[in-house]
Each structure stands twice: as structure tokens, then as C-alpha cells.
Enzyme design. Structure first.
Site, PDB file in Angstrom:
ATOM      1  N   ASP A 230      37.100  35.736  31.922  1.00  0.00           N
ATOM      2  CA  ASP A 230      37.756  36.801  32.678  1.00  0.00           C
ATOM      3  C   ASP A 230      37.028  38.138  32.537  1.00  0.00           C
ATOM      4  OD1 ASP A 230      39.433  34.667  31.747  1.00  0.00           O
ATOM      5  OD2 ASP A 230      41.169  35.723  32.522  1.00  0.00           O
TER       6      ASP A 230
ATOM      7  N   ASN B 106      46.505  34.471  37.661  1.00  0.00           N
ATOM      8  CA  ASN B 106      47.803  35.053  37.992  1.00  0.00           C
ATOM      9  C   ASN B 106      47.711  36.462  38.558  1.00  0.00           C
ATOM     10  OD1 ASN B 106      47.033  35.467  35.117  1.00  0.00           O
ATOM     11  ND2 ASN B 106      48.826  36.809  35.090  1.00  0.00           N
ATOM     12  N   HIS B 107      46.577  37.158  38.372  1.00  0.00           N
ATOM     13  CA  HIS B 107      46.425  38.513  38.919  1.00  0.00           C
ATOM     14  C   HIS B 107      45.703  38.531  40.268  1.00  0.00           C
ATOM     15  CE1 HIS B 107      48.061  40.740  35.537  1.00  0.00           C
ATOM     16  NE2 HIS B 107      47.347  40.004  34.708  1.00  0.00           N
TER      17      HIS B 107
END
Length: 279
Positions: free
Chosen positions: A8, A67-68
Site C-alpha cells: 500500500d 477499502n479506500h
């Protein structure tokens, strides 16, 4: 075949490090294919079209999310224009974009990339196991794909491990993302699938999960939010894994962590040192 996966990307610190280093890393290690999880690249929340373009231009073949993915509202629109940006495959039917694709590597191989999201301590999405199963059954190793990689964006280690064993022998690798903390359990499972619970983040590790320490610490102490989380802007560590696969089977022959720069810098995986250029 050599695959590089970077975890990430968090905020300006992480994305600058990736954008400035990725082309050199790709050449240095002889990586045929590169996947970057970019879901926290825009101020720690989501990704913009400009940042996506910069990551692709720097050498990423595919950018995955989690999820973002919808935190930047523009993503709902531009994701339809970019086949190389994936969102979790188990979003409900009708969500824009796609969660899997077959992509061409530098050596001409076809690589299946699947982006899935867990449900334990996460959002209430569709079943990730059945969604992943459909994709790898439709495009199996040496039956459509020369290699296949699953970015499993999940909170619970148990769910990630279960996914690894669920596809063991049917996929080249299951790479865990989301927690921003690298784990030390990289391994090749019994039937030949490379696995790690979490590759960590590309960001400033003098932080709380890539965010400036003050606000998270204050919330833990007082339970009162005092403002938005802001990404930390110190020197970033590039955190990921290198994977080698067998050209004959598509299964993994090696996996090793990569943590370069910043606080977590360590020796490079031995099997990636002095790599030749991609064939």
C-alpha cells in the site's frame, strides 16, 4: 519469471519514493511484471487519475486497491477508462471498474491479477473466496495464464491464510495487503503457491500506519477526534515482495521480502541480487 509487488502506497512520501525508484528497481531486479497497491496514494485516502498515471508511467503494470478505492470520488468515473486499475472483485454487481484482468508481462507471459477484499472486520462485501475461485477456474495456470497473483486486501490474518490454502496449487501467489505492517511469514505453500500475510506499506514508518502519530495517539487516549488523519511525510520505506515462478507450471519457486530505504531497510532477497534484464 520474476514478479515485483509493492504494498500500500501511503501519501506523498510513499508515492514519491515509488515513482522515483520503480523503474530503477525493475531494471535492477530484472522484474518481468510489477503490481503496486495504490489505494492510499492520494493523501492517504484513495487514488486520483493523475497519481495512477504517474505510477503506471514509473513502471507499474497494474495498480490494485482496497477499502479506500472510492475515497476520491473521481475514481468512480475514471476507473472505467483504466483497465490497469483494479478494485476488489467482490464489490456488489454494478460497481464501476473491474476486479481482475489478464495482462502482458515484459517477457510476453500472460499474468492474471485478481484484487479481492476480505470480510472479517471489513465491509460487508460479496464472498471473496467464490469470486476468486470463479476467476482462477476460468483462467487457470497454463490454461490461459502463465502466472496468477491475488492481492487479498484483508484485516484478519486467519482469512488471508485461508485464502492462501484455498488456492494453493492453483495460483502463483497470494499477497496480503491492508494492515500496512509487514509480516515475516513469506513462504511457498505445500502445493506451490507463494504466500505472505501482509507485505506492509510504501510510506513513512515513523508513524501510525503511515499517518502522523499525533491524531491516532490522541484518539486512543481520549476517544475524541481532533481532526483528520494526515499522512506522515518523513523518508519512506519501499515494502514489498519478489516472487519467482516456474515457466513450466506457473507455480512459485521463491519468495522474498523487499524493504528498501527508511527505517525498515534490510538486505535484498538473495535470489534477486544481480538479476539479468527481462528476457
Amino acid at each position: 519469471m520474476r514478479i515485483l509487488f509493492l504494498g500500500d502506497v501511503v501519501g506523498r512520501s510513499g508515492r514519491t519514493a515509488v515513482i522515483e525508484s520503480l523503474s530503477r528497481l525493475r531494471a535492477r531486479y530484472g522484474a518481468h511484471f510489477v503490481v503496486v497497491n495504490g489505494e492510499n496514494a492520494a493523501g492517504g485516502f484513495g487514488i486520483t487519475e493523475q497519481i495512477l498515471t504517474e505510477l503506471l508511467d514509473a513502471g507499474a503494470d497494474v495498480v490494485t486497491t482496497g477499502n479506500h478505492v472510492w475515497d476520491q470520488r473521481e475514481t468512480l468515473i475514471f476507473i472505467e477508462r483504466h483497465d490497469r486499475l483494479l478494485r476488489p472483485i467482490n464489490f456488489p454487481q454494478g460497481a464501476p471498474g473491474r476486479g481482475a484482468g489478464l495482462f502482458k508481462a515484459a517477457n510476453g507471459a500472460d499474468v492474471l491479477v485478481i484484487n479481492a477484499m476480505g470480510r472479517v472486520f471489513m465491509g460487508d462485501l460479496d464472498d471473496p473466496f467464490r469470486a476468486v475461485d470463479r476467476e482462477i477456474e476460468a483462467c487457470g495456470l497454463k490454461r490461459g495464464a502463465d502466472a496468477s497473483l491475488i492481492d487479498f486486501h484483508a484485516e484478519a490474518t486467519s482469512e488471508k491464510q485461508a485464502m492462501g490454502y484455498f488456492v494453493d496449487g492453483r495460483a502463483s501467489a497470494v499477497i496480503g495487503t491492508h494492515t500496512h505492517v509487514p509480516t515475516a511469514d513469506e513462504q511457498i505453500l505445500n502445493r506451490g503457491t507463494a504466500y505472505i500475510s501482509d507485505v506492509g506499506m510504501c510510506g513513512d514508518y515513523d508513524s501510525v500506519l503511515g499517518m502522523n502519530k499525533d491524531e491516532p495517539l490522541s484518539r486512543f487516549l481520549t476517544k475524541i477526534p481532533n481532526g483528520r488523519f494526515q499522512p506522515a511525510h518523513g523518508e519512506a520505506t519501499l515494502s514489498g515482495v519478489g516472487i519467482e515462478t516456474d515457466d513450466a507450471t506457473g507455480l512459485a519457486t521463491a519468495i522474498g521480502p523487499i524493504r528498501l530505504g527508511g527505517r525498515l531497510s534490510q538486505a535484498e532477497p538473495k535470489f534477486w541480487v544481480r538479476a539479468s534484464s527481462p528476457a
